[in-house]
Design a protein around this motif. Structure first.
Motif, mmCIF file in Angstrom:
data_model
loop_
_atom_site.group_PDB
_atom_site.id
_atom_site.type_symbol
_atom_site.label_atom_id
_atom_site.label_comp_id
_atom_site.label_asym_id
_atom_site.label_seq_id
_atom_site.Cartn_x
_atom_site.Cartn_y
_atom_site.Cartn_z
ATOM 1 N N ASP A 88 32.228 63.601 15.795
ATOM 2 C CA ASP A 88 32.792 62.543 15.002
ATOM 3 C C ASP A 88 33.699 61.759 16.078
ATOM 4 O O ASP A 88 33.606 60.593 16.264
ATOM 5 N N LEU A 89 34.258 62.275 16.919
ATOM 6 C CA LEU A 89 35.221 61.974 17.979
ATOM 7 C C LEU A 89 34.773 61.055 19.050
ATOM 8 O O LEU A 89 35.038 60.184 19.417
ATOM 9 N N GLU A 90 33.394 61.822 19.461
ATOM 10 C CA GLU A 90 32.581 61.096 20.499
ATOM 11 C C GLU A 90 32.080 59.836 19.764
ATOM 12 O O GLU A 90 32.133 58.942 20.538
ATOM 13 N N HIS A 91 31.579 59.729 18.585
ATOM 14 C CA HIS A 91 31.333 58.523 18.003
ATOM 15 C C HIS A 91 32.285 57.526 17.873
ATOM 16 O O HIS A 91 32.110 56.132 18.204
ATOM 17 N N LEU A 92 33.571 58.040 17.581
ATOM 18 C CA LEU A 92 34.836 57.313 17.544
ATOM 19 C C LEU A 92 34.932 56.650 19.037
ATOM 20 O O LEU A 92 35.189 55.490 19.070
ATOM 21 N N PHE A 93 34.858 57.442 20.121
ATOM 22 C CA PHE A 93 35.340 56.894 21.478
ATOM 23 C C PHE A 93 34.008 55.707 21.772
ATOM 24 O O PHE A 93 34.439 54.836 22.171
ATOM 25 N N ARG A 94 33.003 55.978 21.485
ATOM 26 C CA ARG A 94 31.784 55.290 21.828
ATOM 27 C C ARG A 94 31.837 53.685 21.131
ATOM 28 O O ARG A 94 31.799 52.780 21.734
ATOM 29 N N ALA A 95 32.233 54.025 19.857
ATOM 30 C CA ALA A 95 32.239 52.601 19.116
ATOM 31 C C ALA A 95 33.514 51.860 19.658
ATOM 32 O O ALA A 95 33.513 50.750 19.838
ATOM 33 N N ASP A 96 34.616 52.443 20.137
ATOM 34 C CA ASP A 96 35.668 51.899 20.579
ATOM 35 C C ASP A 96 35.335 51.310 22.092
ATOM 36 O O ASP A 96 36.000 50.279 22.135
ATOM 37 N N GLU A 97 34.677 52.106 22.686
ATOM 38 C CA GLU A 97 34.226 51.534 23.960
ATOM 39 C C GLU A 97 33.308 50.011 23.770
ATOM 40 O O GLU A 97 33.700 49.395 24.575
ATOM 41 N N GLN A 98 32.565 50.312 22.847
ATOM 42 C CA GLN A 98 31.824 49.475 22.741
ATOM 43 C C GLN A 98 32.498 47.952 22.390
ATOM 44 O O GLN A 98 31.891 46.833 23.007
ATOM 45 N N GLY A 124 31.348 50.905 35.196
ATOM 46 C CA GLY A 124 32.202 49.791 35.070
ATOM 47 C C GLY A 124 32.846 49.981 33.555
ATOM 48 O O GLY A 124 34.068 50.149 33.710
ATOM 49 N N LYS A 125 31.905 49.945 32.609
ATOM 50 C CA LYS A 125 32.735 50.110 31.500
ATOM 51 C C LYS A 125 33.185 51.403 30.909
ATOM 52 O O LYS A 125 34.441 51.631 30.508
ATOM 53 N N PRO A 126 32.434 52.367 31.098
ATOM 54 C CA PRO A 126 33.013 53.885 30.772
ATOM 55 C C PRO A 126 34.395 54.099 31.759
ATOM 56 O O PRO A 126 35.379 54.815 31.163
ATOM 57 N N MET A 127 34.618 53.372 33.006
ATOM 58 C CA MET A 127 35.700 53.692 33.642
ATOM 59 C C MET A 127 36.859 52.911 33.353
ATOM 60 O O MET A 127 38.065 53.328 33.073
ATOM 61 N N ALA A 128 36.498 51.739 32.833
ATOM 62 C CA ALA A 128 37.525 50.856 32.017
ATOM 63 C C ALA A 128 37.984 51.547 30.782
ATOM 64 O O ALA A 128 39.295 51.333 30.645
ATOM 65 N N TYR A 129 37.209 51.900 30.161
ATOM 66 C CA TYR A 129 37.533 52.581 28.936
ATOM 67 C C TYR A 129 38.117 53.966 29.339
ATOM 68 O O TYR A 129 39.378 54.092 28.349
ATOM 69 N N PHE A 130 37.889 54.977 30.254
ATOM 70 C CA PHE A 130 38.821 55.659 30.521
ATOM 71 C C PHE A 130 40.127 55.535 30.935
ATOM 72 O O PHE A 130 40.959 56.087 30.272
#
Lengths: 113, 189
Positions: free
Chosen positions: A7-17, B31-37
Motif C-alpha cells: 500500500d505504501l509503495e502505491h502511495l509513493f508511486r501515486a504521489d510521485e506521479q 530524473g523524476k525518481p530522484m526529484a521525488y526522493f
C-alpha cells in the motif's frame, strides 16, 4: 513485502506521479558535459602534439622539464600513467620506466631531466 | 528513451565517454525518481527538490569517472543523492539554528527532522497529505531507509551500502519506520 508495504509503495508511486519536472532541469548538466567534452578535445589535441618521442628527446637535451611534466600529466589523463611514463622513458632511451607515479617537474629535475 | 538492451551501467560507461544521449537517457530514467526522493527525504517543497536534482545531475557528470561499471549504477547514484540530501538537511538545520541564535525566533529543527509542533510553519499542502505528514514524523535516517526499500526496491544489503551502515541497522530502522508509518496512516484511512 507485506500488504502495508505494498500500500505504501502505491502511495509513493501515486504521489510521485503528481510531480511535474521542469524542462530545464537537465540544462546545467548538459552544459557541464558539453564543457567537459570541449576540454577533452582541446587536451587531446594538445596531447597528440606532445606524443612525439623526438620532442621529449629535444626537451631532455634542452632541460625543459616543464615540457616533459606536461606531457606525462596530459598523457596520463588520456591513456593511463603507466603508458605515458613508458612513452617518455622510451623517448629518452632510459632503461627504467618511471612507474605509475606522475612526477612533478622537481622530481624529474632530480632525475636529471 | 532507454532501450531494453541498454543497462544503466552501459549508459554510465557511455556518459564517461562524453555521450550527451546517455546523459539524457539516464535523466529519463532517474530524473523524476530522484526529484521525488529529494522531496520526501529532505521534506522539502518541489522547488528545492528540483534544485537538488539539478545539482545531482551536474555532479553525476563531474564524478562519473569515479564510477566502477562492475557495480550497480543505481546504488552508486542513490548513494550520491543520499549524501547530497543529507548535506542539504544539515545546511537547513544549521541555517535554522543560526536564525534562532541571532534573531531569537522560534525556528524549529523539526521543520526538517522531526514532528510538527507549529503547523503554521509548515506547508499546508503537506498536512493535507497523510503520507507526507506521516513521513515528517520520522527522522531523515528513517525516511531514507523507507523510501529506498519500499519505493525503490533496494535490498537490505544495497541500502546498507548506500547509507554506509550495517544491515542490522537498516533492518532496525526499517522495522521502526514502518511501524510508525503504519500506526499513523491508519488514522488517515
Amino acid at each position: 513485502m507485506n500488504s502495508f508495504e505494498k500500500d505504501l509503495e502505491h502511495l509513493f508511486r501515486a504521489d510521485e506521479q503528481e510531480m511535474k519536472l521542469p524542462n530545464s532541469l537537465l540544462n546545467a548538466a548538459k552544459q557541464e558535459l558539453d564543457h567537459q567534452n570541449k576540454q577533452h578535445i582541446a587536451q587531446n589535441s594538445f596531447f597528440i602534439a606532445y606524443k612525439k618521442p623526438w620532442l621529449y628527446k629535444l626537451a631532455a637535451a634542452a632541460c625543459i622539464t616543464s615540457f616533459i611534466y606536461i606531457g606525462v600529466k596530459d598523457a596520463a589523463f588520456f591513456e593511463g600513467s603507466k603508458h605515458s611514463t613508458n612513452l617518455v622513458a622510451d623517448s629518452l632511451h632510459t632503461t627504467s620506466a618511471f612507474g605509475d607515479t606522475i612526477f612533478t617537474a622537481d622530481t624529474l629535475r632530480l632525475k636529471g631531466f | 528513451m532507454k532501450t531494453t538492451n541498454t543497462t544503466d551501467e552501459q549508459l554510465a560507461l557511455e556518459l564517461k565517454q562524453g555521450s550527451m544521449q546517455a546523459l539524457e537517457q539516464l535523466y529519463a530514467v532517474y530524473g523524476k525518481p530522484m526529484a521525488y526522493f529529494f522531496k520526501r527525504f529532505t521534506n522539502n517543497c518541489n522547488e528545492k527538490a528540483f534544485d537538488l536534482t539539478q545539482d545531482l545531475f551536474v555532479r553525476l557528470v563531474q564524478k562519473i569517472h569515479l564510477y566502477d561499471e562492475s557495480k550497480s549504477f543505481k546504488s552508486w547514484f542513490y548513494s550520491m543523492a543520499y549524501n547530497m540530501g543529507k548535506n542539504a538537511i544539515r545546511n537547513e538545520v544549521n541555517r535554522a539554528e543560526l536564525i534562532q541564535n541571532h534573531l531569537g525566533h522560534e525556528v524549529q529543527k523539526e521543520l526538517v527532522l522531526g514532528p510538527p509542533e507549529n503547523n503554521n510553519l509548515y506547508d499546508q499542502q503537506l498536512l493535507k497529505n497523510s503520507l507526507k505528514s506521516a513521513l515528517k514524523t520520522l527522522s531523515y535516517k528513517h525516511r531514507a531507509v523507507v523510501i529506498l526499500r519500499v519505493k525503490e526496491g533496494f535490498s537490505i544489503a544495497d541500502i546498507a551500502s548506500i547509507l554506509e551502515i550495517s544491515e542490522g541497522t537498516v533492518k532496525s530502522r526499517l522495522h521502526y519506520a514502518l511501524k510508525v508509518l503504519e500506526d499513523l496512516l491508519k488514522e488517515f484511512k
